[in-house]
Write a protein that holds these residues in place. Sequence first.
Motif, PDB file in Angstrom:
ATOM      1  N   MET A   1       0.848  -1.174   0.000  1.00  0.00           N
ATOM      2  CA  MET A   1       0.000   0.000   0.000  1.00  0.00           C
ATOM      3  C   MET A   1       0.900   1.246   0.000  1.00  0.00           C
ATOM      4  SD  MET A   1      -3.133   0.565   2.562  1.00  0.00           S
ATOM      5  CE  MET A   1      -4.552   1.252   1.814  1.00  0.00           C
ATOM      6  N   PRO A   2       0.659   2.183  -0.913  1.00  0.00           N
ATOM      7  CA  PRO A   2       1.513   3.376  -0.988  1.00  0.00           C
ATOM      8  C   PRO A   2       1.282   4.300   0.205  1.00  0.00           C
ATOM      9  CG  PRO A   2      -0.277   3.521  -2.571  1.00  0.00           C
ATOM     10  CD  PRO A   2      -0.352   2.162  -1.945  1.00  0.00           C
ATOM     11  N   ALA A   3       2.300   5.074   0.495  1.00  0.00           N
ATOM     12  CA  ALA A   3       2.194   6.063   1.576  1.00  0.00           C
ATOM     13  C   ALA A   3       1.180   7.140   1.177  1.00  0.00           C
ATOM     14  CB  ALA A   3       3.552   6.697   1.830  1.00  0.00           C
ATOM     15  N   PRO A   4       0.490   7.723   2.160  1.00  0.00           N
ATOM     16  CA  PRO A   4      -0.477   8.784   1.833  1.00  0.00           C
ATOM     17  C   PRO A   4       0.243  10.028   1.317  1.00  0.00           C
ATOM     18  CG  PRO A   4      -0.231   8.583   4.205  1.00  0.00           C
ATOM     19  CD  PRO A   4       0.543   7.458   3.592  1.00  0.00           C
ATOM     20  N   LYS A   5      -0.449  10.776   0.502  1.00  0.00           N
ATOM     21  CA  LYS A   5       0.101  12.049   0.012  1.00  0.00           C
ATOM     22  C   LYS A   5       0.203  13.003   1.192  1.00  0.00           C
ATOM     23  CE  LYS A   5      -2.015  11.569  -4.496  1.00  0.00           C
ATOM     24  NZ  LYS A   5      -2.976  12.100  -5.453  1.00  0.00           N
ATOM     25  N   LYS A   6       1.236  13.839   1.176  1.00  0.00           N
ATOM     26  CA  LYS A   6       1.423  14.781   2.289  1.00  0.00           C
ATOM     27  C   LYS A   6       0.224  15.715   2.447  1.00  0.00           C
ATOM     28  CE  LYS A   6       6.351  15.029   3.013  1.00  0.00           C
ATOM     29  NZ  LYS A   6       7.496  15.936   3.110  1.00  0.00           N
ATOM     30  N   LEU A   7      -0.375  16.105   1.331  1.00  0.00           N
ATOM     31  CA  LEU A   7      -1.533  16.992   1.432  1.00  0.00           C
ATOM     32  C   LEU A   7      -2.724  16.310   2.075  1.00  0.00           C
ATOM     33  CD1 LEU A   7      -1.305  19.038  -1.862  1.00  0.00           C
ATOM     34  CD2 LEU A   7      -1.159  19.909   0.458  1.00  0.00           C
ATOM     35  N   ASP A   8      -2.741  14.979   2.068  1.00  0.00           N
ATOM     36  CA  ASP A   8      -3.803  14.251   2.762  1.00  0.00           C
ATOM     37  C   ASP A   8      -3.584  14.240   4.275  1.00  0.00           C
ATOM     38  OD1 ASP A   8      -5.030  13.689   0.356  1.00  0.00           O
ATOM     39  OD2 ASP A   8      -4.111  11.700   0.157  1.00  0.00           O
ATOM     40  N   LEU A   9      -2.385  14.613   4.707  1.00  0.00           N
ATOM     41  CA  LEU A   9      -2.050  14.593   6.131  1.00  0.00           C
ATOM     42  C   LEU A   9      -2.319  15.923   6.832  1.00  0.00           C
ATOM     43  CD1 LEU A   9       1.383  12.719   5.882  1.00  0.00           C
ATOM     44  CD2 LEU A   9      -0.860  11.737   6.414  1.00  0.00           C
ATOM     45  N   ILE A  10      -2.589  16.969   6.070  1.00  0.00           N
ATOM     46  CA  ILE A  10      -2.802  18.272   6.708  1.00  0.00           C
ATOM     47  C   ILE A  10      -4.275  18.422   7.089  1.00  0.00           C
ATOM     48  CG2 ILE A  10      -0.866  19.273   5.430  1.00  0.00           C
ATOM     49  CD1 ILE A  10      -2.891  20.842   3.756  1.00  0.00           C
ATOM     50  N   PRO A  11      -4.558  19.266   8.076  1.00  0.00           N
ATOM     51  CA  PRO A  11      -5.952  19.475   8.506  1.00  0.00           C
ATOM     52  C   PRO A  11      -6.831  20.005   7.363  1.00  0.00           C
ATOM     53  CG  PRO A  11      -4.423  20.442  10.080  1.00  0.00           C
ATOM     54  CD  PRO A  11      -3.613  20.034   8.889  1.00  0.00           C
ATOM     55  N   ASP A  12      -8.104  19.626   7.390  1.00  0.00           N
ATOM     56  CA  ASP A  12      -9.043  20.063   6.354  1.00  0.00           C
ATOM     57  C   ASP A  12      -9.105  21.583   6.232  1.00  0.00           C
ATOM     58  OD1 ASP A  12      -9.753  17.522   5.526  1.00  0.00           O
ATOM     59  OD2 ASP A  12     -11.467  17.398   6.896  1.00  0.00           O
ATOM     60  N   ALA A  13      -9.022  22.276   7.348  1.00  0.00           N
ATOM     61  CA  ALA A  13      -9.104  23.740   7.314  1.00  0.00           C
ATOM     62  C   ALA A  13      -7.956  24.327   6.493  1.00  0.00           C
ATOM     63  CB  ALA A  13      -9.082  24.302   8.728  1.00  0.00           C
TER      64      ALA A  13
END
Length: 64
Positions: free
Chosen positions: A1-13
């Motif tokens: 399974m690939p690592a999540p994208k960094k932008l997926d790790l930041i808060p929604d706001a």
Amino acid sequence: MPAPKKLDLIPDALRKRLEAALMARGFSDIVKVTEELNFWLEAEGLEVRIGKTAVGAFSLLLRR
């Protein structure tokens, strides 16, 4: 399974703020938007940093 994208790790706001910044600039000036995003992340106390390539790819996805 690939690592999540960094932008997926930041808060929604912050992701929504990034979207607004990109739209306000007509999806251009990726370098400046990336600098602003990393400033916001640092201000929030988050240690993740996002590169301009990731912001550019995110910008392309938003435009479509």
